[in-house]
Design a protein around this motif. Structure first.
Motif, PDB file in Angstrom:
ATOM      1  N   TYR A   1      90.483  30.755 104.082  1.00  0.00           N
ATOM      2  CA  TYR A   1      90.499  29.312 104.364  1.00  0.00           C
ATOM      3  C   TYR A   1      90.806  29.049 105.839  1.00  0.00           C
ATOM      4  O   TYR A   1      90.193  28.182 106.474  1.00  0.00           O
ATOM      5  CB  TYR A   1      91.546  28.644 103.479  1.00  0.00           C
ATOM      6  N   LEU A   2      91.725  29.806 106.394  1.00  0.00           N
ATOM      7  CA  LEU A   2      92.136  29.572 107.776  1.00  0.00           C
ATOM      8  C   LEU A   2      91.206  30.212 108.798  1.00  0.00           C
ATOM      9  O   LEU A   2      90.905  29.613 109.835  1.00  0.00           O
ATOM     10  CB  LEU A   2      93.558  30.100 107.997  1.00  0.00           C
ATOM     11  N   TYR A   3      90.738  31.431 108.510  1.00  0.00           N
ATOM     12  CA  TYR A   3      90.043  32.200 109.537  1.00  0.00           C
ATOM     13  C   TYR A   3      88.753  32.862 109.071  1.00  0.00           C
ATOM     14  O   TYR A   3      88.118  33.565 109.847  1.00  0.00           O
ATOM     15  CB  TYR A   3      90.983  33.287 110.083  1.00  0.00           C
ATOM     16  N   GLY A   4      88.358  32.634 107.836  1.00  0.00           N
ATOM     17  CA  GLY A   4      87.187  33.326 107.316  1.00  0.00           C
ATOM     18  C   GLY A   4      86.066  32.393 106.916  1.00  0.00           C
ATOM     19  O   GLY A   4      85.763  31.404 107.599  1.00  0.00           O
ATOM     20  N   ALA A   5      85.475  32.682 105.777  1.00  0.00           N
ATOM     21  CA  ALA A   5      84.278  31.973 105.337  1.00  0.00           C
ATOM     22  C   ALA A   5      84.490  30.482 105.132  1.00  0.00           C
ATOM     23  O   ALA A   5      83.551  29.693 105.247  1.00  0.00           O
ATOM     24  CB  ALA A   5      83.756  32.605 104.043  1.00  0.00           C
ATOM     25  N   ALA A   6      85.725  30.077 104.828  1.00  0.00           N
ATOM     26  CA  ALA A   6      85.997  28.661 104.519  1.00  0.00           C
ATOM     27  C   ALA A   6      86.699  27.921 105.655  1.00  0.00           C
ATOM     28  O   ALA A   6      87.235  26.838 105.437  1.00  0.00           O
ATOM     29  CB  ALA A   6      86.841  28.569 103.244  1.00  0.00           C
ATOM     30  N   LYS A   7      86.686  28.480 106.847  1.00  0.00           N
ATOM     31  CA  LYS A   7      87.489  27.875 107.926  1.00  0.00           C
ATOM     32  C   LYS A   7      87.004  26.490 108.345  1.00  0.00           C
ATOM     33  O   LYS A   7      87.743  25.733 108.979  1.00  0.00           O
ATOM     34  CB  LYS A   7      87.539  28.802 109.132  1.00  0.00           C
TER      35      LYS A   7
ATOM     36  N   MET B   1      83.444  25.382  98.205  1.00  0.00           N
ATOM     37  CA  MET B   1      82.769  26.674  98.197  1.00  0.00           C
ATOM     38  C   MET B   1      83.578  27.708  97.437  1.00  0.00           C
ATOM     39  O   MET B   1      84.779  27.507  97.184  1.00  0.00           O
ATOM     40  CB  MET B   1      82.526  27.178  99.621  1.00  0.00           C
ATOM     41  N   PHE B   2      82.920  28.799  97.079  1.00  0.00           N
ATOM     42  CA  PHE B   2      83.549  29.918  96.394  1.00  0.00           C
ATOM     43  C   PHE B   2      83.373  31.182  97.229  1.00  0.00           C
ATOM     44  O   PHE B   2      82.289  31.426  97.781  1.00  0.00           O
ATOM     45  CB  PHE B   2      82.932  30.125  95.004  1.00  0.00           C
ATOM     46  N   ILE B   3      84.435  31.970  97.279  1.00  0.00           N
ATOM     47  CA  ILE B   3      84.428  33.226  98.023  1.00  0.00           C
ATOM     48  C   ILE B   3      84.757  34.342  97.045  1.00  0.00           C
ATOM     49  O   ILE B   3      85.704  34.232  96.261  1.00  0.00           O
ATOM     50  CB  ILE B   3      85.456  33.192  99.166  1.00  0.00           C
ATOM     51  N   LEU B   4      83.977  35.414  97.093  1.00  0.00           N
ATOM     52  CA  LEU B   4      84.130  36.516  96.152  1.00  0.00           C
ATOM     53  C   LEU B   4      84.542  37.787  96.877  1.00  0.00           C
ATOM     54  O   LEU B   4      83.958  38.149  97.899  1.00  0.00           O
ATOM     55  CB  LEU B   4      82.809  36.756  95.405  1.00  0.00           C
ATOM     56  N   GLY B   5      85.565  38.456  96.342  1.00  0.00           N
ATOM     57  CA  GLY B   5      86.030  39.703  96.925  1.00  0.00           C
ATOM     58  C   GLY B   5      86.441  40.686  95.850  1.00  0.00           C
ATOM     59  O   GLY B   5      86.316  40.422  94.659  1.00  0.00           O
ATOM     60  N   GLY B   6      86.957  41.820  96.280  1.00  0.00           N
ATOM     61  CA  GLY B   6      87.364  42.855  95.336  1.00  0.00           C
ATOM     62  C   GLY B   6      86.374  44.003  95.322  1.00  0.00           C
ATOM     63  O   GLY B   6      85.222  43.873  95.752  1.00  0.00           O
TER      64      GLY B   6
ATOM     65  N   GLU C   1      73.579  22.154  97.623  1.00  0.00           N
ATOM     66  CA  GLU C   1      72.545  22.132  98.655  1.00  0.00           C
ATOM     67  C   GLU C   1      72.032  23.527  98.983  1.00  0.00           C
ATOM     68  O   GLU C   1      70.831  23.738  99.150  1.00  0.00           O
ATOM     69  CB  GLU C   1      73.083  21.444  99.913  1.00  0.00           C
ATOM     70  N   ASN C   2      72.933  24.486  99.114  1.00  0.00           N
ATOM     71  CA  ASN C   2      72.538  25.839  99.481  1.00  0.00           C
ATOM     72  C   ASN C   2      73.433  26.821  98.742  1.00  0.00           C
ATOM     73  O   ASN C   2      74.614  26.934  99.052  1.00  0.00           O
ATOM     74  CB  ASN C   2      72.652  26.034 100.998  1.00  0.00           C
ATOM     75  N   ILE C   3      72.886  27.523  97.770  1.00  0.00           N
ATOM     76  CA  ILE C   3      73.690  28.428  96.956  1.00  0.00           C
ATOM     77  C   ILE C   3      74.277  29.569  97.777  1.00  0.00           C
ATOM     78  O   ILE C   3      75.361  30.077  97.470  1.00  0.00           O
ATOM     79  CB  ILE C   3      72.856  28.980  95.772  1.00  0.00           C
ATOM     80  N   ASN C   4      73.585  29.959  98.867  1.00  0.00           N
ATOM     81  CA  ASN C   4      74.097  31.039  99.715  1.00  0.00           C
ATOM     82  C   ASN C   4      75.336  30.609 100.495  1.00  0.00           C
ATOM     83  O   ASN C   4      76.161  31.445 100.856  1.00  0.00           O
ATOM     84  CB  ASN C   4      73.012  31.520 100.683  1.00  0.00           C
ATOM     85  N   ASP C   5      75.442  29.331 100.768  1.00  0.00           N
ATOM     86  CA  ASP C   5      76.650  28.806 101.416  1.00  0.00           C
ATOM     87  C   ASP C   5      77.738  28.522 100.387  1.00  0.00           C
ATOM     88  O   ASP C   5      78.925  28.657 100.685  1.00  0.00           O
ATOM     89  CB  ASP C   5      76.335  27.507 102.175  1.00  0.00           C
ATOM     90  N   TYR C   6      77.325  28.126  99.196  1.00  0.00           N
ATOM     91  CA  TYR C   6      78.284  27.705  98.175  1.00  0.00           C
ATOM     92  C   TYR C   6      79.039  28.891  97.579  1.00  0.00           C
ATOM     93  O   TYR C   6      80.237  28.798  97.305  1.00  0.00           O
ATOM     94  CB  TYR C   6      77.553  26.945  97.069  1.00  0.00           C
ATOM     95  N   ILE C   7      78.364  29.996  97.373  1.00  0.00           N
ATOM     96  CA  ILE C   7      78.994  31.210  96.840  1.00  0.00           C
ATOM     97  C   ILE C   7      78.744  32.339  97.826  1.00  0.00           C
ATOM     98  O   ILE C   7      77.602  32.768  98.016  1.00  0.00           O
ATOM     99  CB  ILE C   7      78.437  31.582  95.447  1.00  0.00           C
ATOM    100  N   GLN C   8      79.822  32.814  98.462  1.00  0.00           N
ATOM    101  CA  GLN C   8      79.709  33.824  99.505  1.00  0.00           C
ATOM    102  C   GLN C   8      80.669  34.978  99.244  1.00  0.00           C
ATOM    103  O   GLN C   8      81.621  34.854  98.466  1.00  0.00           O
ATOM    104  CB  GLN C   8      80.054  33.237 100.880  1.00  0.00           C
ATOM    105  N   LEU C   9      80.444  36.070  99.963  1.00  0.00           N
ATOM    106  CA  LEU C   9      81.385  37.185  99.940  1.00  0.00           C
ATOM    107  C   LEU C   9      82.506  36.927 100.939  1.00  0.00           C
ATOM    108  O   LEU C   9      82.348  36.190 101.922  1.00  0.00           O
ATOM    109  CB  LEU C   9      80.683  38.492 100.301  1.00  0.00           C
ATOM    110  N   ALA C  10      83.655  37.551 100.700  1.00  0.00           N
ATOM    111  CA  ALA C  10      84.768  37.501 101.653  1.00  0.00           C
ATOM    112  C   ALA C  10      84.296  38.041 103.002  1.00  0.00           C
ATOM    113  O   ALA C  10      83.449  38.940 103.066  1.00  0.00           O
ATOM    114  CB  ALA C  10      85.940  38.318 101.128  1.00  0.00           C
ATOM    115  N   SER C  11      84.854  37.501 104.074  1.00  0.00           N
ATOM    116  CA  SER C  11      84.286  37.748 105.406  1.00  0.00           C
ATOM    117  C   SER C  11      85.225  38.468 106.371  1.00  0.00           C
ATOM    118  O   SER C  11      84.858  38.689 107.526  1.00  0.00           O
ATOM    119  CB  SER C  11      83.879  36.412 106.032  1.00  0.00           C
ATOM    120  N   LEU C  12      86.428  38.825 105.937  1.00  0.00           N
ATOM    121  CA  LEU C  12      87.424  39.345 106.883  1.00  0.00           C
ATOM    122  C   LEU C  12      87.656  40.847 106.739  1.00  0.00           C
ATOM    123  O   LEU C  12      88.741  41.339 107.019  1.00  0.00           O
ATOM    124  CB  LEU C  12      88.732  38.568 106.717  1.00  0.00           C
ATOM    125  N   ASP C  13      86.637  41.554 106.310  1.00  0.00           N
ATOM    126  CA  ASP C  13      86.651  43.028 106.297  1.00  0.00           C
ATOM    127  C   ASP C  13      87.823  43.612 105.520  1.00  0.00           C
ATOM    128  O   ASP C  13      88.408  44.622 105.924  1.00  0.00           O
ATOM    129  CB  ASP C  13      86.660  43.578 107.729  1.00  0.00           C
TER     130      ASP C  13
END
Length: 287
Positions: A114-120, A226-231, A258-270
């Motif tokens: 939320y602060l620094y990744g996909a949802a910032k 949005m939704f972020i998926l990890g694990g 509007e855009n499913i690729n934006d709405y459901i994404q993978l975690a982005s912070l490695d």
């Protein structure tokens, strides 16, 4: 120099980290999850070498996160028997005399993204993790979504595929999300570790459908942005588009996406989303 401490507490390992005010990691180590007395001693030894302003913890649960509770910071009725009713926050605070904030590990990951990744750029998001366990955390306008405790999104009941005769591994609910698609569930279903299951195995259709069910239900309930998926399960690269496609089918045009690729994404912070979230918690509690 201002330093903050972070602990990502997992069922098999603890990740301990020191970060600066920019959340750059100065030092990070891993220790195995052993008996609480052993693990807590190692935690105190590590952080005693630094003058940290605050400590953020993201832990396996269930954990008492109610600030006004006499057992705030306790790991409660976890399946890890040795860790049941462990005063995690109280022990560390007594030894180090620092302010401490604690949430679940998945909430910490959600906060990091939320602060620094996909949802910032968003005001709300939900983070799901699928690995040894399945869990979810939600944030709305900078605040964790919760009630008397933290959300248990991994234990929502899903509608089973008619061809799926698996009963689930959750001892409480059987066919809850975690019981049906967690790492142990996949291993019991296929007799293979999740990372070794072939990409074209039919189990991934079931996994994607069940996870999409949970995401749709949460989307309709919270109306998050949005939704972020990890694990670990998402090392299976084919899985994200499968989940997105299943979501679109289940939604059936009801909710405007509007855009499913934006709405459901993978975690982005490695893989560092939980540690970064914990460093942010440490900064918050040190203020």
């Amino acid at each position: 120099m201002t330093y903050y401490g972070a602990i990502e507490a997992g069922g098999t390992k603890f990740i301990l980290a020191i970060g600066n005010k920019n959340f750059e990691i100065i030092k990070q180590i891993e220790i195995p999850t052993q008996h609480p007395k052993v693990t807590l001693t190692k935690i105190v030894e590590f952080f005693s070498s630094y003058q940290i302003e605050g400590l953020g913890i993201g832990t396996f649960g269930p954990v008492d996160v109610r600030l006004d509770s006499p057992t705030y910071g306790w790991i409660t009725n976890t399946p890890k028997i040795e860790w049941q009713n462990t005063d995690l926050v109280g022990y560390i605070k007594k030894k180090l005399s620092i302010p401490i904030s604690i949430v679940t590990d998945v909430q910490a990951s959600c906060y990091g993204e939320y602060l620094y990744g996909a949802a910032k750029e968003k005001s709300s998001c939900v983070y799901y993790t699928v690995g040894t366990g399945v869990g979810g955390g939600a944030i709305n306008k900078g605040e964790f979504v919760g009630g008397i405790s933290h959300p248990e999104m991994g234990h929502v009941i899903i509608q089973k595929d008619l061809q799926d005769d698996f009963f689930g591994v959750c001892p409480f609910h059987g066919n809850c999300l975690e019981g049906m698609i967690s790492g142990p569930a996949l291993e019991k279903r296929t007799h293979m570790l999740g990372k070794t299951i072939p990409a074209d195995h039919p189990i991934w259709k079931i996994v994607s459908n069940y996870l999409a069910q949970a995401i749709l239900n949460t989307s309709l309930t919270l109306d998050t942005e949005m939704f972020i998926l990890g694990g670990g399960v998402f090392k299976q690269k084919q899985l994200l588009p499968m989940v997105q496609n299943e979501f679109v089918k289940l939604n059936n045009g009801y909710k405007t996406i509007e855009n499913i690729n934006d709405y459901i994404q993978l975690a982005s912070l490695d893989g560092n989303q939980a540690i970064i979230g914990c460093l942010a918690l440490a900064r918050d509690v040190a203020k």
